[in-house]
Design an enzyme around this catalytic site. Structure first.
Site, PDB file in Angstrom:
ATOM      1  N   GLY A  17       3.474  16.995  68.138  1.00  0.00           N
ATOM      2  CA  GLY A  17       3.699  16.523  69.500  1.00  0.00           C
ATOM      3  C   GLY A  17       4.942  15.664  69.600  1.00  0.00           C
ATOM      4  O   GLY A  17       5.264  14.906  68.680  1.00  0.00           O
ATOM      5  N   ARG A  78       4.541  23.729  66.662  1.00  0.00           N
ATOM      6  CA  ARG A  78       3.529  23.720  65.602  1.00  0.00           C
ATOM      7  C   ARG A  78       3.676  25.008  64.793  1.00  0.00           C
ATOM      8  O   ARG A  78       4.105  26.034  65.306  1.00  0.00           O
ATOM      9  CB  ARG A  78       2.136  23.575  66.189  1.00  0.00           C
ATOM     10  CG  ARG A  78       2.019  22.307  67.056  1.00  0.00           C
ATOM     11  CD  ARG A  78       0.594  21.996  67.455  1.00  0.00           C
ATOM     12  NE  ARG A  78       0.547  20.896  68.423  1.00  0.00           N
ATOM     13  CZ  ARG A  78       0.580  19.609  68.094  1.00  0.00           C
ATOM     14  NH1 ARG A  78       0.668  19.264  66.823  1.00  0.00           N
ATOM     15  NH2 ARG A  78       0.533  18.673  69.029  1.00  0.00           N
ATOM     16  N   ASP A 109       0.265  13.085  60.993  1.00  0.00           N
ATOM     17  CA  ASP A 109      -0.368  13.408  59.709  1.00  0.00           C
ATOM     18  C   ASP A 109      -0.126  14.845  59.282  1.00  0.00           C
ATOM     19  O   ASP A 109       0.145  15.117  58.105  1.00  0.00           O
ATOM     20  CB  ASP A 109      -1.877  13.149  59.794  1.00  0.00           C
ATOM     21  CG  ASP A 109      -2.207  11.660  59.754  1.00  0.00           C
ATOM     22  OD1 ASP A 109      -1.313  10.869  59.417  1.00  0.00           O
ATOM     23  OD2 ASP A 109      -3.356  11.297  60.058  1.00  0.00           O
ATOM     24  N   THR A 131       4.255   9.552  66.767  1.00  0.00           N
ATOM     25  CA  THR A 131       3.101   9.987  67.561  1.00  0.00           C
ATOM     26  C   THR A 131       2.708   8.883  68.523  1.00  0.00           C
ATOM     27  O   THR A 131       2.687   7.700  68.140  1.00  0.00           O
ATOM     28  CB  THR A 131       1.894  10.335  66.672  1.00  0.00           C
ATOM     29  OG1 THR A 131       0.725  10.509  67.489  1.00  0.00           O
ATOM     30  CG2 THR A 131       1.605   9.255  65.643  1.00  0.00           C
ATOM     31  N   ASP A 133      -0.160   8.355  69.533  1.00  0.00           N
ATOM     32  CA  ASP A 133      -1.577   8.031  69.345  1.00  0.00           C
ATOM     33  C   ASP A 133      -1.829   6.773  68.517  1.00  0.00           C
ATOM     34  O   ASP A 133      -2.940   6.255  68.517  1.00  0.00           O
ATOM     35  CB  ASP A 133      -2.300   9.202  68.676  1.00  0.00           C
ATOM     36  CG  ASP A 133      -2.199  10.489  69.475  1.00  0.00           C
ATOM     37  OD1 ASP A 133      -1.948  10.408  70.695  1.00  0.00           O
ATOM     38  OD2 ASP A 133      -2.359  11.569  68.890  1.00  0.00           O
ATOM     39  N   ASP A 135      -2.286   6.569  65.423  1.00  0.00           N
ATOM     40  CA  ASP A 135      -3.432   6.886  64.575  1.00  0.00           C
ATOM     41  C   ASP A 135      -3.069   7.134  63.111  1.00  0.00           C
ATOM     42  O   ASP A 135      -3.864   7.686  62.358  1.00  0.00           O
ATOM     43  CB  ASP A 135      -4.175   8.111  65.128  1.00  0.00           C
ATOM     44  CG  ASP A 135      -3.298   9.358  65.182  1.00  0.00           C
ATOM     45  OD1 ASP A 135      -2.066   9.241  65.007  1.00  0.00           O
ATOM     46  OD2 ASP A 135      -3.846  10.445  65.427  1.00  0.00           O
ATOM     47  N   ARG A 177      -5.927  11.846  71.483  1.00  0.00           N
ATOM     48  CA  ARG A 177      -6.756  12.733  70.645  1.00  0.00           C
ATOM     49  C   ARG A 177      -8.036  12.010  70.250  1.00  0.00           C
ATOM     50  O   ARG A 177      -8.828  11.637  71.099  1.00  0.00           O
ATOM     51  CB  ARG A 177      -5.972  13.214  69.425  1.00  0.00           C
ATOM     52  CG  ARG A 177      -4.843  14.174  69.753  1.00  0.00           C
ATOM     53  CD  ARG A 177      -4.281  14.825  68.518  1.00  0.00           C
ATOM     54  NE  ARG A 177      -3.808  13.856  67.540  1.00  0.00           N
ATOM     55  CZ  ARG A 177      -3.318  14.177  66.356  1.00  0.00           C
ATOM     56  NH1 ARG A 177      -3.246  15.442  65.991  1.00  0.00           N
ATOM     57  NH2 ARG A 177      -2.875  13.244  65.529  1.00  0.00           N
ATOM     58  N   GLY A 191      -7.006  -4.877  83.101  1.00  0.00           N
ATOM     59  CA  GLY A 191      -8.241  -5.545  83.507  1.00  0.00           C
ATOM     60  C   GLY A 191      -9.372  -4.600  83.845  1.00  0.00           C
ATOM     61  O   GLY A 191     -10.186  -4.883  84.735  1.00  0.00           O
TER      62      GLY A 191
END
Length: 330
Positions: A17, A78, A109, A131, A133, A135, A177, A191
């Site tokens: 991505g 990809r 990853d 990324t 994310d 992550d 994801r 909030g």
């Protein structure tokens, strides 16, 4: 070969991505390499483009003013076939045919696993964490996260205004994801009354929705005219959730999925600066003879890890931060 370098030519690709800040990393890689006397080749469309030989000599004109642009000027794709050994061997041979003895891969990853395979094939390789994310366990920062979370926050602020005007309950689904960092940060920043993230979800949807319904009703009883729920992509089902909450509470409920807008846009200063520093370090690692490494950011320092060690690390949201988010939403 430059006296500063163990490599003659660096290739760079972006994989998986796209993420805001990738272009700042590309620029930093290229310009650091040139400063070290190393040639640079751009590889279009990730590993797929590498297998297809989509390789060109990069020059300064190509990197001019790209740091402010979202996405990746090298494009990305990809490549499932790259998981197979025969294609890894083919990619390494293509690198050698193009005199690429150092490869820098920007991605997540999955991209790092590909980089690891290239290192096994004898191509010195370094990965950069690109990324939105957040992550990747070996690093506290990933290229693109800051821009994505600010983009989502601004959208949620706008949704909040109309939600308050109509006394609605709003569910906003953000990307990530299977990681809930964007949701958690956006929830705290805006909030939100409820934040739903995969790391704290036990899989029991009826129980989750029952708690949300109870909270919406309690807030309504206490005179709160609107309610904001931030839902992580890894939980999903926002439209169905909205319908069931409205049926159970009588409160008009709308779901909004922010989607790919979070991956685009001009990167923030943080994404540009961190990406640039990581890009420069990746070149210096290759020039020092390193391979099979991932660049990261931890405890205020830019660091690097063996790819195997990096992929084996685990990451979780900070429990204190999650509890604070819940408390602030009450």
């Amino acid at each position: 070969m430059s006296k500063f370098s163990c490599v003659d030519t660096v290739g760079i690709l972006t994989s998986g991505g796209d993420a805001p800040g990738m272009n700042a990393a590309i620029r930093a890689v290229a310009r650091t390499a040139w400063a070290r006397g190393v040639q640079v080749k751009g590889i279009m469309r990730g590993y797929s483009g590498l297998l297809n030989g989509e390789i060109f000599d990069m020059d300064k004109k190509f990197t001019h003013s790209i740091s402010s642009k979202g996405g990746t000027v090298l494009y990305t794709a990809r490549c499932e076939e790259f998981k197979e050994r025969e294609y890894q061997e083919k990619a390494a041979e293509i690198c050698r045919e193009n005199n690429i003895d150092g490869l820098i891969v920007i991605g997540g990853d999955g991209s790092f696993r590909g980089a690891q395979k290239m290192a096994e094939q004898g191509i010195n390789t370094v990965g950069l964490p690109g990324t939105i994310d957040l992550d990747i366990a070996c690093t506290e920062y990933t290229i693109g996260f800051d821009t994505a979370v600010n983009t989502a926050m601004q959208a949620i602020d706008k949704i909040h205004d109309t939600s308050a005007s109509h006394e609605r309950c709003s569910i906003v689904e953000v990307m990530g994801r299977s990681a809930g960092y964007i949701a958690l940060w956006c929830g705290i920043a805006t909030g939100a009354q409820d934040i739903i993230i995969p790391e704290r979800f036990d899989g029991n949807r009826p129980s989750l929705e029952a708690k949300l319904i109870e909270h919406v009703l309690n807030m309504k009883t206490n005179g709160r005219g609107h309610h904001m729920i931030i839902n992580a992509e890894g939980i999903g089902h926002s439209y169905g959730m909205a319908k069931r909450i409205e049926e159970a509470t009588g409160v008009e409920t709308r779901a909004t999925i922010l989607g790919y807008m979070q991956r685009g846009g001009s990167p923030t200063a943080k994404d540009r600066v961190y990406a640039a520093n990581m890009g420069a370090l990746s070149v210096d690692l290759l020039c020092a003879g390193a391979t099979n490494r991932v660049v990261g950011y931890r405890n205020g320092q830019y660091v690097d890890y063996d790819i195997e060690d990096a992929l084996g690390m685990k990451k979780d949201v900070d429990e204190y931060e999650f509890q604070i988010a819940k408390m602030l939403g009450r």
